[in-house]
Design a protein around this motif. Structure first.
Motif, PDB file in Angstrom:
ATOM      1  N   THR A  22      -0.604   5.727  -7.486  1.00 14.48           N
ATOM      2  CA  THR A  22      -1.960   6.134  -7.870  1.00 14.48           C
ATOM      3  C   THR A  22      -2.129   7.647  -7.875  1.00 14.48           C
ATOM      4  O   THR A  22      -2.687   8.219  -8.823  1.00 14.48           O
ATOM      5  CB  THR A  22      -2.993   5.511  -6.920  1.00 14.48           C
ATOM      6  N   TYR A  23      -1.647   8.313  -6.822  1.00 15.35           N
ATOM      7  CA  TYR A  23      -1.960   9.726  -6.640  1.00 15.35           C
ATOM      8  C   TYR A  23      -0.803  10.676  -6.973  1.00 15.35           C
ATOM      9  O   TYR A  23      -1.041  11.792  -7.446  1.00 15.35           O
ATOM     10  CB  TYR A  23      -2.418   9.973  -5.201  1.00 15.35           C
TER      11      TYR A  23
ATOM     12  N   ARG B 292       3.971  10.199   2.911  1.00 11.02           N
ATOM     13  CA  ARG B 292       4.903   9.363   2.141  1.00 11.02           C
ATOM     14  C   ARG B 292       5.734  10.210   1.174  1.00 11.02           C
ATOM     15  O   ARG B 292       6.917   9.902   0.958  1.00 11.02           O
ATOM     16  CB  ARG B 292       4.113   8.263   1.428  1.00 11.02           C
TER      17      ARG B 292
ATOM     18  N   THR C 239      -6.547   9.163   3.114  1.00 13.85           N
ATOM     19  CA  THR C 239      -5.622   8.829   2.023  1.00 13.85           C
ATOM     20  C   THR C 239      -4.717  10.012   1.711  1.00 13.85           C
ATOM     21  O   THR C 239      -3.505   9.851   1.498  1.00 13.85           O
ATOM     22  CB  THR C 239      -6.414   8.422   0.771  1.00 13.85           C
TER      23      THR C 239
ATOM     24  N   LYS D 227     -11.029  12.357   0.195  1.00 12.03           N
ATOM     25  CA  LYS D 227     -10.379  11.161   0.750  1.00 12.03           C
ATOM     26  C   LYS D 227      -9.338  11.621   1.771  1.00 12.03           C
ATOM     27  O   LYS D 227      -8.129  11.476   1.562  1.00 12.03           O
ATOM     28  CB  LYS D 227      -9.709  10.345  -0.361  1.00 12.03           C
TER      29      LYS D 227
ATOM     30  N   GLN E 219       0.824  -1.208   0.000  1.00 16.08           N
ATOM     31  CA  GLN E 219       0.000   0.000   0.000  1.00 16.08           C
ATOM     32  C   GLN E 219       0.860   1.261   0.000  1.00 16.08           C
ATOM     33  O   GLN E 219       0.487   2.277  -0.593  1.00 16.08           O
ATOM     34  CB  GLN E 219      -0.920  -0.024   1.228  1.00 16.08           C
ATOM     35  N   TRP E 220       2.020   1.198   0.647  1.00 15.35           N
ATOM     36  CA  TRP E 220       2.888   2.373   0.761  1.00 15.35           C
ATOM     37  C   TRP E 220       3.248   2.914  -0.621  1.00 15.35           C
ATOM     38  O   TRP E 220       3.129   4.110  -0.878  1.00 15.35           O
ATOM     39  CB  TRP E 220       4.152   1.992   1.531  1.00 15.35           C
TER      40      TRP E 220
ATOM     41  N   ASN F 194       1.850   1.816  -3.531  1.00 18.24           N
ATOM     42  CA  ASN F 194       0.671   1.880  -4.397  1.00 18.24           C
ATOM     43  C   ASN F 194      -0.019   3.239  -4.323  1.00 18.24           C
ATOM     44  O   ASN F 194      -0.503   3.761  -5.341  1.00 18.24           O
ATOM     45  CB  ASN F 194      -0.325   0.779  -4.030  1.00 18.24           C
ATOM     46  N   THR F 195      -0.085   3.814  -3.122  1.00 15.94           N
ATOM     47  CA  THR F 195      -0.738   5.121  -3.001  1.00 15.94           C
ATOM     48  C   THR F 195       0.036   6.196  -3.766  1.00 15.94           C
ATOM     49  O   THR F 195      -0.558   7.086  -4.371  1.00 15.94           O
ATOM     50  CB  THR F 195      -0.865   5.542  -1.523  1.00 15.94           C
TER      51      THR F 195
ATOM     52  N   ARG G  18      -1.962  10.336   4.181  1.00 21.36           N
ATOM     53  CA  ARG G  18      -0.949   9.285   4.000  1.00 21.36           C
ATOM     54  C   ARG G  18      -0.068   9.596   2.786  1.00 21.36           C
ATOM     55  O   ARG G  18       1.147   9.396   2.841  1.00 21.36           O
ATOM     56  CB  ARG G  18      -1.634   7.932   3.828  1.00 21.36           C
ATOM     57  N   VAL G  19      -0.676  10.046   1.708  1.00 17.63           N
ATOM     58  CA  VAL G  19       0.107  10.394   0.512  1.00 17.63           C
ATOM     59  C   VAL G  19       1.090  11.508   0.847  1.00 17.63           C
ATOM     60  O   VAL G  19       2.269  11.442   0.474  1.00 17.63           O
ATOM     61  CB  VAL G  19      -0.830  10.816  -0.637  1.00 17.63           C
TER      62      VAL G  19
END
Length: 424
Positions: free
Chosen positions: A142-143, A182, A175, A172, A135-136, A138-139, A178-179
């Motif tokens: 994606t974004y 990261r 999310t 979101k 997930q780390w 992947n986010t 988190r983005v």
């Protein structure tokens, strides 16, 4: 004979720039393995594999250093000479070529490339929680990558990052946070390596963004007054998922260590379960004292044991594999819609606060949470294991529906010792 004649006949190195030994473009392409000098500290290094690269050997602050100038397949002889000249001039002026090289690397490295490097470095020794590890990155894919993935690390600014998180900041919110965190981690790494000269572009961004109205969402937990429903629904089942779910309930453990539990971790008397450090979120070995209801689950699981696997709760279709994380969740949600397995730990913690009302540190230790100080450092000591066992025995009474001792003034500790610990 004049001085020049004497120098020309002197054995050893000739004085001067050795122009006759300078490389040419044809030689660079066909040079055999070895290190070939072009003069002025510039060398062509050719490996046995055929790879060839430029190296500049210089003295910086009294120490000899080698600096790579890049592949000879990409950088021409003329460009290598220009680079070496600029670097020698930088050194002569007191500059640090290592810093300059890092700056150039920052301009040549994209955000996407560095993010993948950071992801690999951050998680390369972490085998647990694979979902979070994937997930780390992947986010970010994606974004962040569609907007800043192809930008050089040195060139990304705060406006670019705002374009990443603004569209999801309120739609979101979790999310988005988190983005942003990261992205910050990637640029912390960039700054630490000297790949950026302008600091971390995420600094102060949380304070500049508009207010988010979301509330922190917790794992959906079952009300502790209803928990016996779970036991009565599963107590006669021989399904491996049911046994694993009951064992998770009675030990107040995370589902991961339960699914991965093997018989060699259980002591012969079924009194303790020793979870290896590698399976613990805290990365510390943890001893779980087993209450009588938990032991009963193990005895029922033992009836199913085969030579195919040492797993306590193996997959029925593939005994060498542990059950999936969805097995217990789906079973639990047939009884309590929307409930999560992790939420059972919250149910236990709330029950301690509302019913037991004391020994809060012991409750935290039952959950393998850090409580600080000497208590945390000693949580595997025998006396604390005894205290945790008594708490889990009380939890076992409650979860199986034996509620009388909690409501009629009975000394619950004495009741437990008389019922299970002191049968005589």
């Amino acid at each position: 004979m004049d001085g020049s004649s004497v120098n020309d006949e002197r054995p050893g190195k000739k004085l001067g720039p050795h122009v006759e030994k300078r490389l040419n473009a044809t030689f660079v392409k066909k040079a055999p393995p070895g290190r070939h000098t072009d003069g002025g500290g510039l060398y062509l290094q050719v490996d046995v594999s055929g790879a060839r690269r430029w190296i500049l050997r210089v003295v910086v602050h009294g120490k000899r250093r080698d600096f790579g100038l890049g592949s000879a397949n990409v950088i021409s002889l003329a460009d290598a000479r220009d680079k070496s000249f600029e670097m020698r001039r930088l050194i002569a002026a007191g500059g640090n070529p290592k810093v300059r090289k890092r700056e150039e690397e920052g301009r040549a490295t994209t955000f996407a490339e560095l993010a993948k490097q950071v992801h690999h470095r951050k998680f390369k020794d972490n085998k647990n929680n694979g979902k979070h590890i994937a997930q780390w990155i992947n986010t970010l894919e994606t974004y962040a990558f569609p907007t800043i993935g192809d930008l050089a690390v040195e060139d990304v600014n705060q406006d670019d990052i705002e374009r990443v998180i603004d569209p999801i900041w309120t739609t979101k919110p979790e999310t988005a946070r988190r983005v942003l965190q990261r992205i910050k981690t990637v640029f912390d790494h960039a700054c630490g390596r000297g790949l950026r000269t302008r600091g971390n572009p995420t600094t102060g961004m949380r304070g500049l963004m508009r207010k988010q109205d979301d509330q922190v969402k917790h794992f959906t937990a079952i009300e502790f007054m209803q928990i016996e429903r779970l036991f009565h629904a599963l107590k006669d089942s021989k399904d491996v998922g049911a046994l694993a779910l009951l064992f998770t309930l009675f030990t107040a453990s995370r589902s991961g260590p339960v699914r991965a539990a093997v018989w060699s971790e259980i002591d012969p008397g079924l009194e303790t379960w020793t979870i290896p450090a590698a399976k613990m979120k805290t990365k510390k070995e943890f001893i779980v004292p087993l209450s009588m209801p938990a032991r009963d689950v193990l005895l029922r699981a033992k009836e199913r044991r085969t030579s195919a696997s040492d797993l306590i709760f193996p997959s029925p279709s593939k005994p060498k594999n542990m059950i999936s994380e969805n097995t217990m969740r789906k079973l639990l949600q047939t009884i309590f819609e929307g409930a999560t397995v992790h939420g059972l730990r919250s149910t236990f913690r709330t029950w301690v606060t509302e019913i037991i009302r004391v020994d809060q540190d012991v409750a935290e230790l039952c959950l393998a949470h850090a409580v600080g100080g000497k208590v945390e450092r000693a949580y595997n000591r025998p006396e604390l294991i005894d205290q945790r066992l008594m708490m889990l025995e009380k939890w076992g009474l409650w979860a199986t529906g034996d509620l009388a001792p909690f409501s009629n003034g009975t000394d619950v500790d004495a009741y437990i010792r008389g019922k299970w610990m002191d049968p005589d």
